[in-house]
Write an enzyme that holds these catalytic residues in place. Sequence first.
Site, PDB file in Angstrom:
ATOM      1  CD  GLU A   8     -33.409   7.649  23.370  1.00 20.36           C
ATOM      2  OE1 GLU A   8     -33.887   7.604  22.237  1.00 20.36           O
ATOM      3  OE2 GLU A   8     -32.219   7.959  23.614  1.00 20.36           O
ATOM      4  CD  GLU A  18     -27.805   4.849  19.871  1.00 22.88           C
ATOM      5  OE1 GLU A  18     -28.769   5.557  19.568  1.00 22.88           O
ATOM      6  OE2 GLU A  18     -27.151   4.992  20.941  1.00 22.88           O
TER       7      GLU A  18
END
Length: 840
Positions: free
Chosen positions: A414, A680
Amino acid sequence: MKAPFLVCPSYRGQPYLRPWQGPLHSHADTPASGVGLPAFRRRFTCPEAPVRAEIEATALGVFELYLNGQRIGHRQVSGTVYDELKPGFIDFRSRVYTYRYDLTPYLARENTLVAVVAPGWWAGRISFGVFGLKNLAFACEISLTYPDGTQETLSTDTADWETTVAGPVLFADIYDGETIDARLLPPYADGEHYTWKKPETYSYEGEVIPRVGPPVRLRPDLTRRPASAVVYRKTEETGTDFGRIVPRVRRVGNGAEEVVLLPGDHLILDFGQNLVGHPRLTLSTSSGCQITVKVAEMLNDSGSLARGNDGPAGSLYVANYRTAHALIGYTAAGVGEETVEPLYSFYGFRYLEITADAETSLHIAEACVLTSDLTETGECETDNAEVNRLIQNTVWGRRGNYLHVPTDCPQRDERLGWSGDTQIFAGAAAYLSDIRGFMQKWLLDATDSQKTLDGAYGDVIPNVLEDVNGGNAGWGDAAVMVPEVLYRMYGDTEILRTQYPSMETYMDFLDRFGHGAGGRTFYGDWLAYEPTEKAYIAKVYYANDARLMAEYSRILSEGPGDFYARRAVFYDELFARLKSEWQAAYLKDGELTLTTQTAYLLALHFGLVDGETYQTLAHRLAEKIRENDFTLSTGFLGTGILAGTLSEAGEDGLAYSLLLQVKDPSWLYSVRQGATTVFERWNSYTRETGFGDVSMNSFNHYAYGAVVEWLYAYAAGIRPDPDFPGFAHLILDPRPDTRTGEDLPRGQEPIRRVSARYDSIRGTVESAWHYEGDTFVWHFTVPDGATATVSFPCLAGRVPDYERKTLTLNGVTYTARELCGQHKGNRLIFELPGGRYEAR
C-alpha cells in the site's frame, strides 16, 4: 529543463503483480529474479578545469547518478549528503521534478557520467499500473562554466549518450525489495564489459520543473544497531500449529550481530524500534554465497493460528505485509568485507532475518532511517513514561510515513497517501516538524488528483487508485483543511492564494455531487468501535469546508467588493444554509438525534452549534465518555479532534482521563502491548488475543497519534493566536491535570509535569509546568519580537482557586490590576512581551 528523456530499448521491464489481485497473502521467501536496470552513459572531456559544473537531472523511475565512479550528492564539511529515491512519489501524468547537483568536486579532464534508473513509483507495483507500465527514462542537462566565462551545456540526446541493461542490481521494486549480484560490475565502473547501445527518446507530456518540497534523505543520527540477536536452526513442537524456534545463540547489547552464520542458520536481529528505511550489512563470505534478508515489524508470539501467527513463535511475522515481499537477495562477491545496502526501495521494519547458503561472518548490521528531510521543531515530555512512549511512537510514525508524501503505512503493498490520515494528523505534524514545503508539494499532488476525478480530491494522493472515486467525506476534504493548518502555524497566506482555485473546484464538485449532502460516504469514521451515520459525517464536513472557504476569502480580501470579499459573502451564506439544514435534520429540542462520541465531536468542533446548545452537547459528550468508563469509541475522524474539542469545551480532565486510559480502545493500550510506533487499529496486536485482522493491520500508522497536537496546544498550552497566525502573537494557556475524586478513574495517577518546546517561525516557544508540593510552577518563553496572551491557572493545590488575586512572576508578586490582567474563571489572563519567565 528542456532536455529530452532517453529510454533503453533493451530494457523489458520486470515481472508485474498488480497489488490487491489474487491471493492477499502471497509473501515470497525467495528474492525475485531479474536481468538488471537500465543505465545511461555520457563521456565528455573538459579541455580545462571549469569554474563551475552543475547537473540538473530527473527520471521516470528513481535514479542514481555517478561521475567518474563516485555517487553524486551534496558535498558538505561533515560529509556527502545524498538525496534518496528521487524524484519521488508524484503524479507523473502531470509533472516530474528535477534535482540539481554541483559536479565541480567530481570532475577530471576525462569524465564519465552514468545514471541508473529503477522502476520506483513510475513503473513499480506501487503505481497500480496507472502510468501505463512504460519504459524507464532519464533526462539531464550538464552545465559547464569555464574561466573565460564561456558556457557549455550537455543534454541527454541520442548522439552522445549510450545505454545498456547492466549492473549488480538485477531487480528493484518499492514493495518487493532488491536482488543484487555483487559479482557483477556496476555500470559506472565498467570499461567495455557491457554492450552499450544508442538510446531512444521518449516523449514525456508532463511538466519538468525543479523539485518542490524537501528531498528524502538518511538520518545518520537515528541509525540503529541491534539490541539483540538470536540464531536458530530448528523448531520444536509445542502443541501449537507452528511450534517455536530453538535458539542456538542469544546475544544482547553492543555487537549483538557479530556472529558467524552457517548454512541452515536463521539470524534474527531486533533493532528495538519500528522504523522506515533500509538495512546496511557489513559481512564477509565466499564468492557466490546466496544471502537472503527478510524484514518484519513483529515476531510470532506463540505459533498459534488462532492468535494470527504465520510461523513458529520467535520467528518473523510477515502476514501483514500481504503481497509486498520486502526482501533483499544478495549474491556475494567474496572479496573481503562487503556492504549490502539497497538504494531503490525502502522497508518498514523492526526485525531482520538473515540466512546464507555458505559460512558468513556478519560484522555490522545497521537500520538506516529514511525520511523526508524536515526540520524537527518540537519536543514534549511528561512525568508519565507511557505517555512519553506514545509521544515517541508518534514521532517515529511521522518520520517513517512522511516519505515524499504523507503515507498511511510504510511496509505492506500500500504505502499510499490516504488523505484522511493526512488531514487528521497535520496539526500534530506541524508541532513535530516544519511541514511547509512538504505540504506545498502534497497540495500540488492534491490538485493533480482532481483532473481525473471530476474536481474531487483523491482519497489517495497522488491518485494511483483509478477504481476509487475520490471526494469521500473526511478524505476528499483534506486539501481544504490542511491549508488552514499551514496558515495558522506559519501565517502562510500565499498557500491559500495558490490553492484557492483548486479548493473552489472541489466545492463545485460537492455542490454537483451531493446537492447539499456533501461528498461520498464510503469510509465514515474509519475503524470506530461505535459507528456514526456516514451521511451525517458528509454533511458536517461539507459545512466545515464552506466555513473554511469563507475564512480564507476574508484573509485574502484586500477590501470590500473585491473578488475574495464577494466569495466570503457567498461561502458565509452557504455555511449558514448548511448549518441550518444540519440543525433541522439532526437537532430536536436542543438535543442531537445521533448519540455517538464522534457525532457530538463533529458538531462541537466544526461550529455547528453555539450558546446553550453547545453547552448541552458538550455535557452529553462528557456524560457519554464517563458512562463508557472513561473510554473512547471513536475512529480516525473522531479521534483526531477528540482531546482538543474536550478542552475547548472546558473538559480538560476528561481529556487527561482518555489520554491515560489503558484499556482497549485507548492510546496507551498499544503502548502496553509493546508498540514502538502507533498502530493502525486500536487492537492491531494484543497480548490477550494476538494479531488483528491481517487484511489491514499496520503497526506503523500515525493517524491516532494526532493526540500529540493536544499535548502541545493544551497540556503545555502553546498555540498561535487565531487573529495573528504564525506565532506573531501567541497564546500560552497550559491546562494542568487537576482531576480528583470521582473525576480520577481508578488506577490513574494525575500528571504532575508537562514540558514542551516548539521552534516556531518567530523563534522558540517553551512551556514547562510542574508541582512543587501543592504549588503550581510554570516556566515559559516568549520569542523575542513576539508577544503573548498568558493564561495562568490559579490553583489551591489541585483545586481551582477562583479568589486568587496575586501572581509571582520572575520573583516579583503582582496583583491582577498591576499586570493589567483579568480573571476568567480560575485563570488570570495578561499580556507579556518576549522573554523568559517563571510564574507561580
